[in-house]
Design a protein around this motif. Structure first.
Motif, PDB file in Angstrom:
ATOM      1  N   GLY A 205     -16.688   6.589   2.684  1.00 20.46           N
ATOM      2  CA  GLY A 205     -16.549   5.421   1.836  1.00 20.46           C
ATOM      3  C   GLY A 205     -16.712   5.673   0.362  1.00 20.46           C
ATOM      4  N   THR A 206     -16.835   6.929  -0.060  1.00 21.85           N
ATOM      5  CA  THR A 206     -17.037   7.233  -1.480  1.00 21.85           C
ATOM      6  C   THR A 206     -15.727   7.348  -2.258  1.00 21.85           C
ATOM      7  OG1 THR A 206     -17.236   9.579  -0.866  1.00 21.85           O
ATOM      8  CG2 THR A 206     -19.273   8.337  -1.194  1.00 21.85           C
ATOM      9  N   GLN A 207     -14.598   7.271  -1.569  1.00 22.50           N
ATOM     10  CA  GLN A 207     -13.294   7.359  -2.230  1.00 22.50           C
ATOM     11  C   GLN A 207     -12.574   6.025  -2.128  1.00 22.50           C
ATOM     12  OE1 GLN A 207     -11.886  10.248  -3.820  1.00 22.50           O
ATOM     13  NE2 GLN A 207     -10.532   8.654  -4.600  1.00 22.50           N
ATOM     14  N   THR A 208     -12.046   5.542  -3.241  1.00 22.75           N
ATOM     15  CA  THR A 208     -11.224   4.339  -3.236  1.00 22.75           C
ATOM     16  C   THR A 208      -9.814   4.698  -3.693  1.00 22.75           C
ATOM     17  OG1 THR A 208     -11.795   3.745  -5.514  1.00 22.75           O
ATOM     18  CG2 THR A 208     -13.234   2.923  -3.769  1.00 22.75           C
ATOM     19  N   VAL A 209      -8.899   3.760  -3.551  1.00 24.34           N
ATOM     20  CA  VAL A 209      -7.523   3.945  -4.010  1.00 24.34           C
ATOM     21  C   VAL A 209      -7.125   2.719  -4.821  1.00 24.34           C
ATOM     22  CG1 VAL A 209      -6.886   5.422  -2.062  1.00 24.34           C
ATOM     23  CG2 VAL A 209      -6.530   2.952  -1.906  1.00 24.34           C
ATOM     24  N   PRO A 210      -6.147   2.857  -5.713  1.00 26.77           N
ATOM     25  CA  PRO A 210      -5.727   1.711  -6.531  1.00 26.77           C
ATOM     26  C   PRO A 210      -5.066   0.628  -5.688  1.00 26.77           C
ATOM     27  CG  PRO A 210      -4.907   3.806  -7.426  1.00 26.77           C
ATOM     28  CD  PRO A 210      -5.424   4.087  -6.062  1.00 26.77           C
ATOM     29  N   PRO A 211      -5.106  -0.604  -6.148  1.00 26.40           N
ATOM     30  CA  PRO A 211      -4.396  -1.685  -5.459  1.00 26.40           C
ATOM     31  C   PRO A 211      -2.911  -1.365  -5.334  1.00 26.40           C
ATOM     32  CG  PRO A 211      -5.875  -2.574  -7.133  1.00 26.40           C
ATOM     33  CD  PRO A 211      -5.855  -1.095  -7.325  1.00 26.40           C
ATOM     34  N   GLY A 212      -2.359  -1.609  -4.157  1.00 31.16           N
ATOM     35  CA  GLY A 212      -0.942  -1.364  -3.911  1.00 31.16           C
ATOM     36  C   GLY A 212      -0.597   0.084  -3.628  1.00 31.16           C
ATOM     37  N   PHE A 213      -1.586   0.967  -3.686  1.00 31.15           N
ATOM     38  CA  PHE A 213      -1.324   2.394  -3.521  1.00 31.15           C
ATOM     39  C   PHE A 213      -0.833   2.709  -2.111  1.00 31.15           C
ATOM     40  CE2 PHE A 213      -2.587   6.862  -3.038  1.00 31.15           C
ATOM     41  CZ  PHE A 213      -2.094   7.397  -4.213  1.00 31.15           C
ATOM     42  N   GLY A 214      -1.448   2.064  -1.123  1.00 29.27           N
ATOM     43  CA  GLY A 214      -1.065   2.326   0.255  1.00 29.27           C
ATOM     44  C   GLY A 214       0.361   1.929   0.560  1.00 29.27           C
ATOM     45  N   THR A 215       0.861   0.909  -0.110  1.00 29.71           N
ATOM     46  CA  THR A 215       2.240   0.474   0.105  1.00 29.71           C
ATOM     47  C   THR A 215       3.232   1.464  -0.479  1.00 29.71           C
ATOM     48  OG1 THR A 215       1.529  -1.836   0.058  1.00 29.71           O
ATOM     49  CG2 THR A 215       3.879  -1.394  -0.306  1.00 29.71           C
ATOM     50  N   VAL A 216       2.933   1.972  -1.674  1.00 32.69           N
ATOM     51  CA  VAL A 216       3.851   2.877  -2.363  1.00 32.69           C
ATOM     52  C   VAL A 216       3.725   4.310  -1.843  1.00 32.69           C
ATOM     53  CG1 VAL A 216       4.560   3.759  -4.621  1.00 32.69           C
ATOM     54  CG2 VAL A 216       3.750   1.405  -4.401  1.00 32.69           C
ATOM     55  N   PHE A 217       2.501   4.723  -1.497  1.00 34.81           N
ATOM     56  CA  PHE A 217       2.254   6.100  -1.052  1.00 34.81           C
ATOM     57  C   PHE A 217       1.493   6.065   0.284  1.00 34.81           C
ATOM     58  CE2 PHE A 217       2.262   6.258  -5.737  1.00 34.81           C
ATOM     59  CZ  PHE A 217       3.358   7.091  -5.926  1.00 34.81           C
ATOM     60  N   PRO A 218       2.151   5.652   1.351  1.00 34.11           N
ATOM     61  CA  PRO A 218       1.446   5.508   2.638  1.00 34.11           C
ATOM     62  C   PRO A 218       0.913   6.834   3.176  1.00 34.11           C
ATOM     63  CG  PRO A 218       3.825   5.272   2.929  1.00 34.11           C
ATOM     64  CD  PRO A 218       3.576   5.269   1.454  1.00 34.11           C
ATOM     65  N   GLY A 219       1.611   7.949   2.917  1.00 29.00           N
ATOM     66  CA  GLY A 219       1.154   9.235   3.433  1.00 29.00           C
ATOM     67  C   GLY A 219      -0.176   9.659   2.841  1.00 29.00           C
ATOM     68  N   ALA A 220      -0.264   9.663   1.508  1.00 26.35           N
ATOM     69  CA  ALA A 220      -1.498  10.065   0.836  1.00 26.35           C
ATOM     70  C   ALA A 220      -2.624   9.087   1.138  1.00 26.35           C
ATOM     71  CB  ALA A 220      -1.264  10.164  -0.663  1.00 26.35           C
ATOM     72  N   SER A 221      -2.312   7.797   1.106  1.00 28.12           N
ATOM     73  CA  SER A 221      -3.336   6.790   1.391  1.00 28.12           C
ATOM     74  C   SER A 221      -3.838   6.924   2.819  1.00 28.12           C
ATOM     75  CB  SER A 221      -2.769   5.392   1.159  1.00 28.12           C
ATOM     76  OG  SER A 221      -3.723   4.395   1.414  1.00 28.12           O
TER      77      SER A 221
END
Length: 359
Positions: A205-221
């Motif tokens: 839980g120490t890593q977050t991602v920017p809003p919308g990141f999972g939609t644009v970069f599903p592999g990395a997210s």
């Protein structure tokens, strides 16, 4: 990838000569106070002198390249969050600073008769006001200095130059100057950027991602979430033009001691001004250009960002608490080794150079 054995052998050789104590010392010296040309000029000169001295000790020829720019769009270097905030936008009437560029005798300079394409390794030296900037970016500069020591010990000087950029926190000002200037040895064929590479945390839980990141970069997210959102990896951001370098760095990181988890992410935009404009249509993509490598992308030069993701992992980002005791020196040393190996082996395709690897 065919260069695998070369990467592993070189990483092992460099690991045997790497020293976390040297990186610890450099981080301690650089991050004992805020430094910046506009808000802490004396500290900036002191940090600059330390870098120049360390490069000279490692056998590099260092040149200070002053610049004076007018009416340059950028951002404020006051403490705060991501530079992407509209509230941080500024147009700078005049900025006077200096980059430090270095090369090895017989390596990437006018005397390199082999015509080898030059790889530039860069990191920014300045901080925001009020922050000593141990992770952002004394960690990157310390890794750069270890790269200098490691590459300086190779039997044949590699076609590598080094750069400490000024005024990154004001909008990549020094890097934009460097990306468009010929300098010793001409324009680089490729660039590796060390940005906030000292913060690691293996807790879930120490890593977050920017809003919308999972939609644009599903592999990395997906890779980040599958690993429990642990902030223990290095994010390697590349474009199609620098995909080979990203692959080399991933292999080098796997062979390092300790091995470094890597998440690679391809920025879909093309190099050049068109790529910069394309980010306006997809805001999450703009996060991939938040350091000096973006200036080289925009100048049409293949580049790779190496980062611990800054504020998406480090709660001390741009704060007075970004201090040397929070840096993971063992993993930072592994970052330096992987970067040195990649810089020595990457052979970006120049105008007359096919894609190949070298040792």
């Amino acid at each position: 990838m065919e260069a695998g054995p070369d990467v592993t052998a070189l990483v092992r050789e460099l690991t045997g000569r790497a020293d976390p104590a040297r990186l610890r010392h450099d981080v301690d010296v650089l991050a004992d106070r805020p430094r910046g040309r506009t808000h802490a000029p004396e500290a900036m000169l002191r940090a600059e002198a330390h870098v120049a001295r360390r490069l000279a000790e490692a056998g590099w020829l260092t040149e200070r390249q002053p610049f004076d720019v007018r009416w340059r769009p950028g951002c404020t270097d006051r403490p705060g969050g991501a530079r992407l905030s509209p509230l941080r936008f500024r147009v700078h009437r005049r900025l006077t600073g200096a980059n430090l560029l270095a090369r090895l005798p017989g390596g990437a300079g006018p005397g390199d008769r082999d015509g080898r394409p030059v790889v530039l390794v860069g990191a920014h030296l300045d901080t925001v006001a009020g922050s000593p900037g141990a992770d952002d970016n004394a960690s990157g500069v310390a890794a750069l200095l270890e790269v200098a020591r490691l590459l300086g010990g190779l039997p044949r000087p590699p076609a590598v130059r080094l750069a400490c950029f000024d005024m990154e926190e004001l909008g990549f000002v020094g890097a934009r100057v460097a990306a468009r200037a010929a300098g010793p040895g001409g324009r680089p064929a490729g660039m590796l950027c060390l940005e906030s590479v000292g913060c690691f945390d293996t807790a879930p839980g120490t890593q977050t991602v920017p809003p919308g990141f999972g939609t644009v970069f599903p592999g990395a997210s997906g890779a980040v979430h599958a690993a429990g959102r642990r902030g223990d990896f290095v994010l390697v951001v590349h474009r199609r033009s620098s995909q080979t370098a990203a692959g080399l760095w991933r292999m080098a990181a796997a062979a390092a001691d300790p091995p470094l988890p890597v998440v690679t992410l391809r920025d879909p935009r093309p190099d050049g001004p068109l790529g910069a404009l394309a980010g306006l249509a997809v805001p999450p993509v703009n996060h991939l250009g938040r350091s000096d490598h973006a200036a080289f992308w925009n100048a049409g030069i293949p580049a790779v960002l190496l980062t611990g993701t800054a504020n998406f992992r480090n709660p001390r980002y741009h704060r007075p608490t970004d201090t040397p005791d929070t840096v993971d020196h063992e993993r930072l040393t592994a970052v330096a080794v992987a970067t040195a190996a990649t810089a020595a082996l990457w052979c970006p395709p120049g105008p007359s150079h096919p894609r190949r690897h070298r040792r």
